[in-house]
Design a protein around this motif. Sequence first.
Motif, short mmCIF file in Angstrom:
data_model
loop_
_atom_site.label_atom_id
_atom_site.label_comp_id
_atom_site.label_asym_id
_atom_site.label_seq_id
_atom_site.Cartn_x
_atom_site.Cartn_y
_atom_site.Cartn_z
N LEU A 172 9.29 -1.69 3.02
CA LEU A 172 8.43 -2.83 3.33
C LEU A 172 7.17 -2.82 2.46
N SER A 173 7.35 -2.55 1.18
CA SER A 173 6.26 -2.59 0.20
C SER A 173 5.16 -1.56 0.49
N GLN A 174 5.58 -0.40 1.06
CA GLN A 174 4.59 0.65 1.29
C GLN A 174 4.02 1.22 -0.01
N ASN A 175 4.72 0.99 -1.13
CA ASN A 175 4.27 1.51 -2.42
C ASN A 175 3.41 0.51 -3.18
N LYS A 176 2.97 -0.56 -2.52
CA LYS A 176 2.15 -1.58 -3.17
C LYS A 176 0.72 -1.56 -2.62
N PRO A 177 -0.24 -1.93 -3.45
CA PRO A 177 -1.63 -1.97 -2.98
C PRO A 177 -1.84 -3.06 -1.94
#
Length: 212
Positions: free
Chosen positions: A173-178
């Motif tokens: 769920l886009s945990q690696n995005k700012p």
Amino acid sequence: MRHNPIFEQGDPAEIRRLIRENPRATLISHTESGLVASHYPVLLDEEADETDGIVLVSHVGRPDEALHELGRHELLVIIQGPHGYISPGWYDAAPAVPTWNFVAAHLNGTPELLSDEENLRVLDRLVDHFEERMPEPRRLSGTEANAAYAARIAAGTVGFRLRVNRLTAKSKLSQNKPAETVARILGELEGDGPYASPGLAAEMRRVHGVDR
């Protein structure tokens, strides 16, 4: 599923929530004739002891129990939660590739076949689970006439209980995005574009701790 620590979901409470909210499952067996897949609703066995871990109950219609060789070997149950396309145009101006956000769990175990009486109880629970949202719920065994009908219908099904002995769950769920990118993705998912998905946005808000 490929192991990725960033997206791995290991919280039993979250996996149970995923199953409760997304009860339609894919059942996959590796039989002597090859792979067999079917699609059925499943429920958590809420009466199971906590030491048993996650326990599922469900049924298959005949002759699916024979096609799956049910009870003879391990069964893979796939639960699919909210999912959707994420466009690189929702990130920033830097080069990027599209991706697919999703929540899913793979649960393995060897099913135990239920007696006719247990199977009927599971069928009652399944119907009640989905009918309770209706303004005038229709019960499977609510009256004497319904009970007789239910007994006839149950004869065409085979119930099972599956104690999960191995599972893999992922919340990508886009945990690696700012945070600013996550905010843009949420805006698109909650908008009116072609890939809007309020359900997926709600899962992202849970994971990222972002209120509306």
